[in-house]
Design a protein around this motif. Structure first.
Motif, PDB file in Angstrom:
ATOM      1  N   GLY A 124       0.847  -1.186   0.000  1.00 11.53           N
ATOM      2  CA  GLY A 124       0.000   0.000   0.000  1.00 11.53           C
ATOM      3  C   GLY A 124       0.878   1.229   0.000  1.00 11.53           C
ATOM      4  O   GLY A 124       2.038   1.185   0.433  1.00 11.53           O
ATOM      5  N   PRO A 125       0.357   2.349  -0.471  1.00  9.30           N
ATOM      6  CA  PRO A 125       1.178   3.561  -0.561  1.00  9.30           C
ATOM      7  C   PRO A 125       1.286   4.290   0.760  1.00  9.30           C
ATOM      8  O   PRO A 125       0.359   4.276   1.570  1.00  9.30           O
ATOM      9  N   SER A 126       2.407   4.942   0.980  1.00  7.24           N
ATOM     10  CA  SER A 126       2.553   5.781   2.168  1.00  7.24           C
ATOM     11  C   SER A 126       1.744   7.061   2.006  1.00  7.24           C
ATOM     12  O   SER A 126       1.202   7.590   2.983  1.00  7.24           O
ATOM     13  N   ILE A 127       1.660   7.570   0.781  1.00  7.73           N
ATOM     14  CA  ILE A 127       0.790   8.697   0.440  1.00  7.73           C
ATOM     15  C   ILE A 127      -0.024   8.271  -0.769  1.00  7.73           C
ATOM     16  O   ILE A 127       0.541   7.931  -1.816  1.00  7.73           O
ATOM     17  N   ARG A 128      -1.343   8.282  -0.658  1.00  6.78           N
ATOM     18  CA  ARG A 128      -2.191   7.825  -1.758  1.00  6.78           C
ATOM     19  C   ARG A 128      -2.216   8.880  -2.869  1.00  6.78           C
ATOM     20  O   ARG A 128      -2.740   9.974  -2.703  1.00  6.78           O
ATOM     21  N   SER A 129      -1.601   8.552  -3.985  1.00  4.45           N
ATOM     22  CA  SER A 129      -1.571   9.426  -5.157  1.00  4.45           C
ATOM     23  C   SER A 129      -1.432   8.525  -6.362  1.00  4.45           C
ATOM     24  O   SER A 129      -0.339   7.981  -6.614  1.00  4.45           O
ATOM     25  N   THR A 130      -2.506   8.340  -7.095  1.00  3.17           N
ATOM     26  CA  THR A 130      -2.537   7.322  -8.147  1.00  3.17           C
ATOM     27  C   THR A 130      -1.373   7.446  -9.121  1.00  3.17           C
ATOM     28  O   THR A 130      -0.663   6.478  -9.378  1.00  3.17           O
ATOM     29  N   GLY A 131      -1.163   8.648  -9.650  1.00  2.00           N
ATOM     30  CA  GLY A 131      -0.093   8.830 -10.628  1.00  2.00           C
ATOM     31  C   GLY A 131       1.279   8.561 -10.039  1.00  2.00           C
ATOM     32  O   GLY A 131       2.093   7.839 -10.619  1.00  2.00           O
ATOM     33  N   ALA A 132       1.542   9.138  -8.877  1.00  2.00           N
ATOM     34  CA  ALA A 132       2.847   8.962  -8.236  1.00  2.00           C
ATOM     35  C   ALA A 132       3.074   7.508  -7.827  1.00  2.00           C
ATOM     36  O   ALA A 132       4.182   6.973  -7.979  1.00  2.00           O
ATOM     37  N   ASN A 133       2.032   6.867  -7.309  1.00  2.00           N
ATOM     38  CA  ASN A 133       2.158   5.455  -6.909  1.00  2.00           C
ATOM     39  C   ASN A 133       2.461   4.567  -8.110  1.00  2.00           C
ATOM     40  O   ASN A 133       3.298   3.661  -8.039  1.00  2.00           O
ATOM     41  N   LEU A 134       1.771   4.823  -9.217  1.00  2.00           N
ATOM     42  CA  LEU A 134       2.011   4.043 -10.430  1.00  2.00           C
ATOM     43  C   LEU A 134       3.433   4.242 -10.933  1.00  2.00           C
ATOM     44  O   LEU A 134       4.129   3.274 -11.279  1.00  2.00           O
ATOM     45  N   ILE A 135       3.896   5.481 -10.934  1.00  2.00           N
ATOM     46  CA  ILE A 135       5.261   5.768 -11.391  1.00  2.00           C
ATOM     47  C   ILE A 135       6.282   5.083 -10.489  1.00  2.00           C
ATOM     48  O   ILE A 135       7.299   4.548 -10.975  1.00  2.00           O
ATOM     49  N   SER A 136       6.029   5.070  -9.187  1.00  2.00           N
ATOM     50  CA  SER A 136       6.946   4.407  -8.254  1.00  2.00           C
ATOM     51  C   SER A 136       7.101   2.931  -8.595  1.00  2.00           C
ATOM     52  O   SER A 136       8.223   2.389  -8.611  1.00  2.00           O
ATOM     53  N   GLU A 137       5.976   2.269  -8.875  1.00  2.00           N
ATOM     54  CA  GLU A 137       6.035   0.845  -9.221  1.00  2.00           C
ATOM     55  C   GLU A 137       6.701   0.626 -10.575  1.00  2.00           C
ATOM     56  O   GLU A 137       7.416  -0.364 -10.777  1.00  2.00           O
ATOM     57  N   ILE A 138       6.483   1.535 -11.508  1.00  2.00           N
ATOM     58  CA  ILE A 138       7.130   1.433 -12.821  1.00  2.00           C
ATOM     59  C   ILE A 138       8.643   1.554 -12.673  1.00  2.00           C
ATOM     60  O   ILE A 138       9.405   0.737 -13.221  1.00  2.00           O
ATOM     61  N   ILE A 139       9.092   2.559 -11.939  1.00  2.00           N
ATOM     62  CA  ILE A 139      10.533   2.774 -11.779  1.00  2.00           C
ATOM     63  C   ILE A 139      11.179   1.605 -11.044  1.00  2.00           C
ATOM     64  O   ILE A 139      12.235   1.086 -11.458  1.00  2.00           O
ATOM     65  N   GLY A 140      10.583   1.178  -9.949  1.00  2.00           N
ATOM     66  CA  GLY A 140      11.158   0.074  -9.191  1.00  2.00           C
ATOM     67  C   GLY A 140      11.270  -1.197 -10.010  1.00  2.00           C
ATOM     68  O   GLY A 140      12.299  -1.897  -9.969  1.00  2.00           O
ATOM     69  N   THR A 141      10.225  -1.501 -10.769  1.00  2.00           N
ATOM     70  CA  THR A 141      10.246  -2.734 -11.570  1.00  2.00           C
ATOM     71  C   THR A 141      11.186  -2.601 -12.756  1.00  2.00           C
ATOM     72  O   THR A 141      11.817  -3.579 -13.168  1.00  2.00           O
ATOM     73  N   PHE A 142      11.300  -1.400 -13.305  1.00  2.00           N
ATOM     74  CA  PHE A 142      12.283  -1.178 -14.370  1.00  2.00           C
ATOM     75  C   PHE A 142      13.683  -1.537 -13.875  1.00  2.00           C
ATOM     76  O   PHE A 142      14.430  -2.257 -14.543  1.00  2.00           O
ATOM     77  N   VAL A 143      14.038  -1.030 -12.702  1.00  2.00           N
ATOM     78  CA  VAL A 143      15.367  -1.322 -12.150  1.00  2.00           C
ATOM     79  C   VAL A 143      15.533  -2.822 -11.932  1.00  2.00           C
ATOM     80  O   VAL A 143      16.588  -3.403 -12.228  1.00  2.00           O
ATOM     81  N   LEU A 144      14.476  -3.473 -11.426  1.00  2.00           N
ATOM     82  CA  LEU A 144      14.545  -4.915 -11.182  1.00  2.00           C
ATOM     83  C   LEU A 144      14.788  -5.687 -12.469  1.00  2.00           C
ATOM     84  O   LEU A 144      15.736  -6.482 -12.566  1.00  2.00           O
ATOM     85  N   VAL A 145      13.937  -5.478 -13.470  1.00  2.00           N
ATOM     86  CA  VAL A 145      14.022  -6.280 -14.697  1.00  2.00           C
ATOM     87  C   VAL A 145      15.279  -5.932 -15.490  1.00  2.00           C
ATOM     88  O   VAL A 145      15.970  -6.831 -15.985  1.00  2.00           O
ATOM     89  N   PHE A 146      15.600  -4.657 -15.592  1.00  2.00           N
ATOM     90  CA  PHE A 146      16.822  -4.287 -16.306  1.00  2.00           C
ATOM     91  C   PHE A 146      18.044  -4.858 -15.588  1.00  2.00           C
ATOM     92  O   PHE A 146      18.977  -5.352 -16.224  1.00  2.00           O
ATOM     93  N   GLY A 147      18.034  -4.801 -14.261  1.00  2.00           N
ATOM     94  CA  GLY A 147      19.144  -5.350 -13.495  1.00  2.00           C
ATOM     95  C   GLY A 147      19.315  -6.841 -13.722  1.00  2.00           C
ATOM     96  O   GLY A 147      20.434  -7.329 -13.925  1.00  2.00           O
ATOM     97  N   ILE A 148      18.210  -7.586 -13.707  1.00  2.00           N
ATOM     98  CA  ILE A 148      18.286  -9.029 -13.929  1.00  2.00           C
ATOM     99  C   ILE A 148      18.831  -9.333 -15.326  1.00  2.00           C
ATOM    100  O   ILE A 148      19.673 -10.230 -15.498  1.00  2.00           O
ATOM    101  N   MET A 149      18.385  -8.569 -16.319  1.00  2.00           N
ATOM    102  CA  MET A 149      18.882  -8.785 -17.682  1.00  2.00           C
ATOM    103  C   MET A 149      20.360  -8.423 -17.791  1.00  2.00           C
ATOM    104  O   MET A 149      21.132  -9.113 -18.463  1.00  2.00           O
ATOM    105  N   ALA A 150      20.752  -7.363 -17.111  1.00  2.00           N
ATOM    106  CA  ALA A 150      22.159  -6.971 -17.120  1.00  2.00           C
ATOM    107  C   ALA A 150      23.025  -8.021 -16.431  1.00  2.00           C
ATOM    108  O   ALA A 150      24.133  -8.331 -16.894  1.00  2.00           O
ATOM    109  N   PHE A 151      22.517  -8.588 -15.344  1.00  2.00           N
ATOM    110  CA  PHE A 151      23.264  -9.648 -14.668  1.00  2.00           C
ATOM    111  C   PHE A 151      23.486 -10.827 -15.618  1.00  2.00           C
ATOM    112  O   PHE A 151      24.535 -11.474 -15.599  1.00  2.00           O
TER     113      PHE A 151
END
Length: 235
Positions: A124-151
């Motif tokens: 759940g979000p610490s501050i409920r903000s649909t756009g910001a929450n969505l962007i947070s999940e996009i950025i975090g998952t980008f780092v995860l998937v790109f990192g795994i591919m880079a590994f």
């Protein structure tokens, strides 16, 4: 079938250990009560490492629909495997969440904070903000998937890769996870949220379905962007 079992078992272990640390920190009269965000991020990093070790000899150990989607986009797996892998991951996530419920069985009735109970299962979000929450999940998952591919493009000592991925999860959690609880994995969030909805948990509130699409859509977008960027690199 072996790969299906690997993804299911690995995701079950991932959620059992990952949501297990959330429950330990959140629930009343747990010895880990109040241990805080660092304990949660360490627990999730270790959970990913252990889950990959436990399942990597049976399947690619994606344990995450966003990773599976990214690997299909990059051509590392066939598209025919996407639906079976995701189904296995969802089943495993629900199983893992049920095991967390059983593990902490006496503690649910001692806990009256509905947010703490839901937070033991889903994000759940610490501050409920649909756009910001969505962007947070996009950025975090980008780092995860790109990192795994880079590994995958690097050479590690045999058996080291799961530890490196666990450190990646720890880094994402410490640096980026404070906004939404860093689901970065649709199965990790949706499976336990479903379990929260049907389990007979004392004092529980609703499962916050109005937020539930963000930890699904955000990781899917983030994983897709990461895969498209990775395959576009002049390697």
């Amino acid at each position: 079938m072996t790969q299906f079992i690997g993804e299911m078992l690995g995701t079950a272990i991932l959620v059992l250990l990952g949501d297990g640390v959330c429950a330990g920190v959140n629930l009343k009269k747990s010895n880990a009560e109040g241990a805080g965000w660092v304990a949660i991020t360490l627990g999730w990093g270790a959970a990913v490492t252990i889950a990959v070790y436990c399942s990597g000899f049976m399947s690619p150990a994606h344990l995450n629909p966003a990773v599976t989607l990214g690997m299909a986009i990059s051509g590392d797996i066939g598209w025919n495997l996407v639906a079976p892998y995701i189904a296995a991951q969802m089943i495993g996530a629900i199983i893992g969440a049920v095991l967390v419920y059983i593990q902490y069985l006496p503690h649910w009735k001692e806990t009256t904070n509905q947010g703490a109970i839901l937070g033991s299962f889903a994000t759940g979000p610490s501050i409920r903000s649909t756009g910001a929450n969505l962007i947070s999940e996009i950025i975090g998952t980008f780092v995860l998937v790109f990192g795994i591919m880079a590994f995958g493009a690097n050479t590690f000592t045999d058996g080291l890769n799961p530890i490196v991925v666990g450190i990646l999860i720890l880094s994402i959690g410490l640096s980026l996870g404070g906004t939404t609880g860093y689901a970065i994995n649709p199965a990790r969030d949706l499976g336990p949220r479903i379990a929260h909805a049907f389990l007979p948990i004392p004092n529980k509130g609703d499962s916050n379905w109005s937020y539930s699409w963000i930890p699904v859509v955000g990781p899917a977008i983030g994983g897709t962007i990461a895969a498209l960027l990775f395959v576009a690199l002049p390697l």
